[in-house]
Design an enzyme around this catalytic site. Structure first.
Site, PDB file in Angstrom:
ATOM      1  N   TRP A 146      16.599  22.094  80.483  1.00  0.00           N
ATOM      2  CA  TRP A 146      17.924  21.840  79.997  1.00  0.00           C
ATOM      3  C   TRP A 146      18.687  21.476  81.253  1.00  0.00           C
ATOM      4  O   TRP A 146      19.778  20.944  80.987  1.00  0.00           O
ATOM      5  CB  TRP A 146      18.496  23.108  79.322  1.00  0.00           C
ATOM      6  CG  TRP A 146      18.664  24.236  80.306  1.00  0.00           C
ATOM      7  CD1 TRP A 146      17.575  25.354  79.900  1.00  0.00           C
ATOM      8  CD2 TRP A 146      19.324  24.912  81.406  1.00  0.00           C
ATOM      9  NE1 TRP A 146      17.592  26.529  80.877  1.00  0.00           N
ATOM     10  CE2 TRP A 146      18.765  26.091  81.661  1.00  0.00           C
ATOM     11  CE3 TRP A 146      20.280  24.474  81.764  1.00  0.00           C
ATOM     12  CZ2 TRP A 146      19.125  26.886  82.699  1.00  0.00           C
ATOM     13  CZ3 TRP A 146      20.894  25.160  83.098  1.00  0.00           C
ATOM     14  CH2 TRP A 146      20.288  26.190  83.553  1.00  0.00           C
ATOM     15  N   ASN A 147      18.473  21.728  82.326  1.00  0.00           N
ATOM     16  CA  ASN A 147      19.593  21.548  83.323  1.00  0.00           C
ATOM     17  C   ASN A 147      19.936  20.297  83.875  1.00  0.00           C
ATOM     18  O   ASN A 147      20.834  19.786  84.232  1.00  0.00           O
ATOM     19  CB  ASN A 147      19.353  22.396  84.733  1.00  0.00           C
ATOM     20  CG  ASN A 147      17.784  21.951  85.439  1.00  0.00           C
ATOM     21  OD1 ASN A 147      17.107  21.374  84.810  1.00  0.00           O
ATOM     22  ND2 ASN A 147      17.834  22.146  86.504  1.00  0.00           N
ATOM     23  N   LYS A 170       8.738  17.235  74.523  1.00  0.00           N
ATOM     24  CA  LYS A 170       9.486  18.586  74.378  1.00  0.00           C
ATOM     25  C   LYS A 170      10.493  18.970  74.875  1.00  0.00           C
ATOM     26  O   LYS A 170      10.281  19.571  76.053  1.00  0.00           O
ATOM     27  CB  LYS A 170       8.099  19.693  74.163  1.00  0.00           C
ATOM     28  CG  LYS A 170       8.341  20.831  73.128  1.00  0.00           C
ATOM     29  CD  LYS A 170       9.706  21.480  73.223  1.00  0.00           C
ATOM     30  CE  LYS A 170       9.586  22.857  74.190  1.00  0.00           C
ATOM     31  NZ  LYS A 170      10.889  23.358  74.239  1.00  0.00           N
ATOM     32  N   GLU A 243       6.457  21.124  87.933  1.00  0.00           N
ATOM     33  CA  GLU A 243       7.579  20.993  88.784  1.00  0.00           C
ATOM     34  C   GLU A 243       8.566  22.367  88.579  1.00  0.00           C
ATOM     35  O   GLU A 243       9.077  22.306  87.414  1.00  0.00           O
ATOM     36  CB  GLU A 243       8.617  19.689  88.489  1.00  0.00           C
ATOM     37  CG  GLU A 243       7.976  18.472  88.667  1.00  0.00           C
ATOM     38  CD  GLU A 243       7.802  17.792  89.907  1.00  0.00           C
ATOM     39  OE1 GLU A 243       8.505  18.747  90.958  1.00  0.00           O
ATOM     40  OE2 GLU A 243       7.622  16.701  90.061  1.00  0.00           O
ATOM     41  N   LEU A 244       8.649  23.204  89.421  1.00  0.00           N
ATOM     42  CA  LEU A 244       9.002  24.498  89.258  1.00  0.00           C
ATOM     43  C   LEU A 244      10.453  24.866  90.074  1.00  0.00           C
ATOM     44  O   LEU A 244      11.103  24.030  90.567  1.00  0.00           O
ATOM     45  CB  LEU A 244       7.854  25.346  89.393  1.00  0.00           C
ATOM     46  CG  LEU A 244       6.514  25.411  88.551  1.00  0.00           C
ATOM     47  CD1 LEU A 244       5.548  26.202  88.959  1.00  0.00           C
ATOM     48  CD2 LEU A 244       6.747  24.967  87.242  1.00  0.00           C
ATOM     49  N   CYS A 277      17.467  22.550  90.601  1.00  0.00           N
ATOM     50  CA  CYS A 277      16.404  23.125  91.188  1.00  0.00           C
ATOM     51  C   CYS A 277      16.554  22.743  92.636  1.00  0.00           C
ATOM     52  O   CYS A 277      15.959  23.700  93.321  1.00  0.00           O
ATOM     53  CB  CYS A 277      15.266  22.251  90.616  1.00  0.00           C
ATOM     54  SG  CYS A 277      15.059  20.629  90.745  1.00  0.00           S
ATOM     55  N   GLU A 375      15.267  33.157  92.444  1.00  0.00           N
ATOM     56  CA  GLU A 375      16.215  31.780  92.050  1.00  0.00           C
ATOM     57  C   GLU A 375      17.455  32.419  91.427  1.00  0.00           C
ATOM     58  O   GLU A 375      17.283  33.186  90.514  1.00  0.00           O
ATOM     59  CB  GLU A 375      15.110  30.926  91.197  1.00  0.00           C
ATOM     60  CG  GLU A 375      15.901  29.713  90.906  1.00  0.00           C
ATOM     61  CD  GLU A 375      15.110  28.610  90.339  1.00  0.00           C
ATOM     62  OE1 GLU A 375      14.747  29.040  89.136  1.00  0.00           O
ATOM     63  OE2 GLU A 375      14.941  27.545  90.558  1.00  0.00           O
TER      64      GLU A 375
HETATM   65  P1  NAD Z   1      11.876  27.278  81.330  1.00  0.00           P
HETATM   66  O1  NAD Z   1      10.664  27.699  82.149  1.00  0.00           O
HETATM   67  O2  NAD Z   1      12.440  28.511  80.426  1.00  0.00           O
HETATM   68  O3  NAD Z   1      11.556  26.206  79.912  1.00  0.00           O
HETATM   69  C1  NAD Z   1      11.216  25.087  80.551  1.00  0.00           C
HETATM   70  C2  NAD Z   1      10.565  24.414  79.318  1.00  0.00           C
HETATM   71  O4  NAD Z   1       9.247  24.899  79.004  1.00  0.00           O
HETATM   72  C3  NAD Z   1      11.604  24.223  77.877  1.00  0.00           C
HETATM   73  O5  NAD Z   1      11.535  22.934  77.101  1.00  0.00           O
HETATM   74  C4  NAD Z   1      10.667  25.286  77.246  1.00  0.00           C
HETATM   75  O6  NAD Z   1      11.033  25.483  75.831  1.00  0.00           O
HETATM   76  C5  NAD Z   1       9.404  25.195  77.462  1.00  0.00           C
HETATM   77  N1  NAD Z   1       8.530  26.584  77.308  1.00  0.00           N
HETATM   78  C6  NAD Z   1       8.749  27.702  77.499  1.00  0.00           C
HETATM   79  N2  NAD Z   1       7.692  28.577  77.008  1.00  0.00           N
HETATM   80  C7  NAD Z   1       6.649  27.656  77.007  1.00  0.00           C
HETATM   81  C8  NAD Z   1       5.351  28.070  76.791  1.00  0.00           C
HETATM   82  N3  NAD Z   1       4.836  29.184  76.765  1.00  0.00           N
HETATM   83  N4  NAD Z   1       4.507  26.710  76.773  1.00  0.00           N
HETATM   84  C9  NAD Z   1       5.007  25.549  76.967  1.00  0.00           C
HETATM   85  N5  NAD Z   1       6.249  25.341  76.974  1.00  0.00           N
HETATM   86  C10 NAD Z   1       7.079  26.460  77.214  1.00  0.00           C
HETATM   87  O7  NAD Z   1      12.798  26.830  82.412  1.00  0.00           O
HETATM   88  P2  NAD Z   1      14.540  26.351  82.129  1.00  0.00           P
HETATM   89  O8  NAD Z   1      15.134  27.581  82.058  1.00  0.00           O
HETATM   90  O9  NAD Z   1      14.457  25.403  80.860  1.00  0.00           O
HETATM   91  O10 NAD Z   1      14.694  25.451  83.402  1.00  0.00           O
HETATM   92  C11 NAD Z   1      15.080  26.071  84.445  1.00  0.00           C
HETATM   93  C12 NAD Z   1      14.022  26.008  85.584  1.00  0.00           C
HETATM   94  O11 NAD Z   1      13.564  24.794  85.822  1.00  0.00           O
HETATM   95  C13 NAD Z   1      14.481  26.369  86.987  1.00  0.00           C
HETATM   96  O12 NAD Z   1      13.583  27.574  87.464  1.00  0.00           O
HETATM   97  C14 NAD Z   1      14.698  25.055  87.794  1.00  0.00           C
HETATM   98  O13 NAD Z   1      14.189  25.396  89.315  1.00  0.00           O
HETATM   99  C15 NAD Z   1      13.260  24.455  87.182  1.00  0.00           C
HETATM  100  N6  NAD Z   1      13.520  23.065  87.428  1.00  0.00           N
HETATM  101  C16 NAD Z   1      12.566  22.442  88.358  1.00  0.00           C
HETATM  102  C17 NAD Z   1      12.753  21.260  88.622  1.00  0.00           C
HETATM  103  C18 NAD Z   1      11.658  20.646  89.533  1.00  0.00           C
HETATM  104  O14 NAD Z   1      11.654  19.233  89.719  1.00  0.00           O
HETATM  105  N7  NAD Z   1      10.971  21.333  90.431  1.00  0.00           N
HETATM  106  C19 NAD Z   1      13.756  20.238  88.082  1.00  0.00           C
HETATM  107  C20 NAD Z   1      14.469  20.964  87.329  1.00  0.00           C
HETATM  108  C21 NAD Z   1      14.531  22.481  86.866  1.00  0.00           C
END
Ligand code: NAD
Length: 452
Positions: A146-147, A170, A243-244, A277, A375
């Site tokens: 969402w960010n 998704k 990408e985490l 991130c 984080e």
């Molecule tokens: P999240 O992991 O909670 O969710 C990410 C996505 O995964 C959402 O669409 C969610 O609905 C989906 N999801 C959740 N459970 C799932 C499952 N079991 N199977 C498949 N999909 C599932 O992350 P968030 O809170 O939405 O985003 C914030 C995180 O993203 C932070 O840790 C941030 O650092 C990271 N991020 C990384 C980058 C990068 O480029 N490395 C960029 C932006 C954000």
């Protein structure tokens, strides 16, 4: 309102303005069958898309670019409303980034997709000739956070489409409306609707996408979910980009321009209320300039205007959700309890709305504090002093994350020498975050920050 409960019980998701708590919409979640149907439709449409001349796919991107440029204000407002960030920030970090990424795809697609001869020096194979042919995967599943609800899925989608793939996206359950806007822009640019479909829902819908007939998954999100996605992908040998999260260190050397470095620290830790991130999450400053740097940050953080994102006067909006606020609060409280000096913020701003947290500055933090290990994803800048360059490198590398880092110095050679020793996907000198906005620059992490 407990959004997650409604997700679980009614199979709908509620889109909410994080600044006000106002409900923006309620959407039905896709069932597993609907997810599988979407992928099936994408698979049927993809071969004809792949068979088109590159110029025809590029033409769709050009029209998309024009539409987005025309509608940039409305799209930026929607991003502000659903994700909370100031509209100006939405324009620069979401819309402009996507316009530039579209330009990059348009400019490079022909060259990138052209067959390449494969010269070789094997005498025994002297008469053989080969070439490198780039082919699309087929259907790409994108699971987005969402960010950056617009720029992340859009840049990934554009690259997938121009190379001849179809996409099933998704989006995060927090920002479905922005994803639907992206889809609408692509449709009005003339894209066959089967080639870019959005499936709405939370984790289980992402799970269904992973079980579907996609050919590759691009996941952006947290480490915990990334590991689950990685496991599911491994079970069926599905290619996966992960990408985490990040815990990016900033190293400020004694010869840095402290005005620039302190502005950089405040900007890169508070942008999107710290929910980036690549935001600066740990700051290490050489001892001789430490107090001066901390004081400059204190003054600059004190001037930040916080409020609802829609309105040009505001520099920082709310956090996305109360859960995020609690994480930040826990880490700040833990740091203070263990001896950190709280110089700004450190409190909720309930007077502004449900999810506001004051821009926070902590000095004298230590590596054992939660705020230096996990984080934060919130508006907090924790600062610590170091003595030697070796110490700075050791501190920067003392993390399970390795997304990006930055070194701030007046001596470029010294900066580059330190940068070379930091384990991170991107290391910037006298800058932070901005590497992501440059389409030519690769983006990805070491260690727990990702794969691919
Ligand atoms: P999240 O992991 O909670 O969710 C990410 C996505 O995964 C959402 O669409 C969610 O609905 C989906 N999801 C959740 N459970 C799932 C499952 N079991 N199977 C498949 N999909 C599932 O992350 P968030 O809170 O939405 O985003 C914030 C995180 O993203 C932070 O840790 C941030 O650092 C990271 N991020 C990384 C980058 C990068 O480029 N490395 C960029 C932006 C954000």
């Amino acid at each position: 309102m407990n959004t997650m409960t409604e997700v679980a019980t009614q199979n709908t998701i509620i889109s909410t303005n994080p600044a006000t708590g106002e409900k923006l919409g309620e959407l039905a979640c896709a069932t597993p069958e609907e997810v599988h149907d979407a992928v099936r439709r994408a698979r049927q449409a993809q071969p004809a898309w792949q068979a088109l001349a590159v110029a025809e796919r590029v033409a769709v991107l050009k029209r998309f670019q024009r539409k987005l440029s025309e509608q940039r204000e409305q799209v930026a407002m929607l991003i502000s409303r659903e994700a909370g960030k100031p509209t100006v920030e939405a324009l620069t970090t979401e819309i402009l980034v996507v316009l530039d990424a579209a330009e990059f795809c348009i400019r490079t697609a022909h060259g990138f997709l052209r067959d390449e001869p494969l010269p070789h020096a094997n005498l025994a194979m002297k008469t053989k000739r080969g070439k490198l042919v780039r082919e699309p995967y087929g259907v790409i599943g994108i699971i987005a956070p969402w960010n950056y609800p617009f720029s992340l899925p859009a840049t990934e989608t554009l690259a997938a489409l121009v190379t001849g793939n179809a996409v099933v996206l998704k989006p995060s359950e927090m920002t479905p409306l922005v994803a639907l806007e992206l889809q609408k822009l692509l449709y009005t640019a003339g894209l066959d609707p089967s080639l870019m479909q959005v499936v709405i829902g939370a984790g289980p819908v992402g799970g269904a996408l992973l079980e579907s007939d996609i050919d590759k998954v691009i996941f952006t999100g947290s480490v915990a979910t990334g590991k689950r996605v990685g496991e599911a992908a491994a079970r069926r040998l599905l290619p996966a980009v992960l990408e985490l999260g990040g815990k990016d260190p900033m190293i400020v050397l004694e010869d840095a321009d402290l005005e620039v470095a302190s502005s950089g620290a405040v900007w890169a830790s508070m942008m999107n209320a710290g929910q980036t991130c690549l935001s600066i999450e740990r700051c290490y400053v050489q001892r001789s300039v430490y107090e001066k740097f901390v004081e400059l940050c204190r003054q600059k953080i004190g001037k930040l205007r916080v409020g609802e994102g829609i309105g040009s006067e505001v520099e920082m909006g709310p956090l996305i959700h109360e859960r995020q606020l609690r994480t930040v609060e826990n880490q700040v409280n833990d740091a203070v309890a263990r001896g950190a000096r709280l110089l700004a913020g450190g409190r909720r701003m309930s007077e502004l709305g449900p999810n506001f947290y004051a821009p926070t500055l902590l000095a004298d933090v230590t590596q054992d504090m939660l705020i230096m290990r996990e984080e934060t994803f919130g508006p907090a800048l924790p600062v610590a002093a170091f003595d030697t360059d070796d110490d700075a490198v050791a501190l920067a590398n003392d993390s399970e994350f390795g997304l990006a880092a930055s070194v701030w110095t007046g001596n470029r050679k010294r900066g580059e020498a330190i940068a070379a020793r930091i384990k991170a996907g991107t290391v910037m000198i006298n800058d932070a975050i901005s590497g992501f906005g440059i389409a030519e620059a690769p983006h990805g992490g070491f260690k727990q920050s990702g794969i691919g």
